[in-house]
Design a protein around this motif. Structure first.
Motif: not given
Length: 165
Positions: A157-165
């Protein structure tokens, strides 16, 4: 209730099934015993049994059991661990023609040494003591299983969130 499962491997595990049946016959086990006997050729006379059980019955029997006794297959002893129970694990052994090698012995030794959350039985004569003194033996065990799923999901989830920042 005590639940015994030997899995679905095609070689019989008569040594375990007959030993438990004899403990029940001799009155050493007072509780009801339900067995999943797989391809064992010995038919219990003093315990309830079925060769194979549907998965939902395996879950129910494991949930309802005060003691779960399994062979050394990881899937069979992981279920009680996931329910917070300490299984008694009797690995199938090559010398008794219960499996093609001793991987169940090796695996159960490794799990016991690493986690200490099972009661391994390598000599069938030790099984009676493990059953009769189960509560005492379990009191010193770590019966939890840490699932990596939660950690994986949090990191993902953290990786995905970082991708969309």
């Amino acid at each position: 209730m005590i639940f015994v499962t030997v899995g679905t491997h095609e070689q019989p595990f008569n040594r375990l099934i007959e030993f438990i049946d004899n403990l029940k016959r001799d009155g050493k086990i007072q509780e009801e015993v339900i067995m999943q006997t797989g391809f064992s050729t010995y038919e219990p006379k003093y315990c309830k049994w079925s060769k194979l059980l549907p998965y939902d019955e395996m879950i129910k029997n494991t949930e309802d059991a005060s003691i779960v006794i399994t062979h050394g297959g990881p899937a069979s002893f992981m279920m009680p661990l996931q329910m917070g129970k300490v299984p008694i694990v009797v690995p199938r052994q090559f010398k008794f023609d219960e499996h093609i090698n001793d991987h169940q012995v090796d695996f159960s030794k490794a799990v016991y040494q690493r986690f200490g959350n099972i009661i391994p039985i390598y000599n069938i004569e030790d099984l009676e003591d493990a059953i009769l003194n189960y509560d005492e033996k379990v009191s010193s065990k770590n019966n939890s299983v840490n699932s990596n799923n939660k950690i994986f999901n949090e990191n993902f989830e953290k990786i995905v969130d970082d991708l969309f920042k």
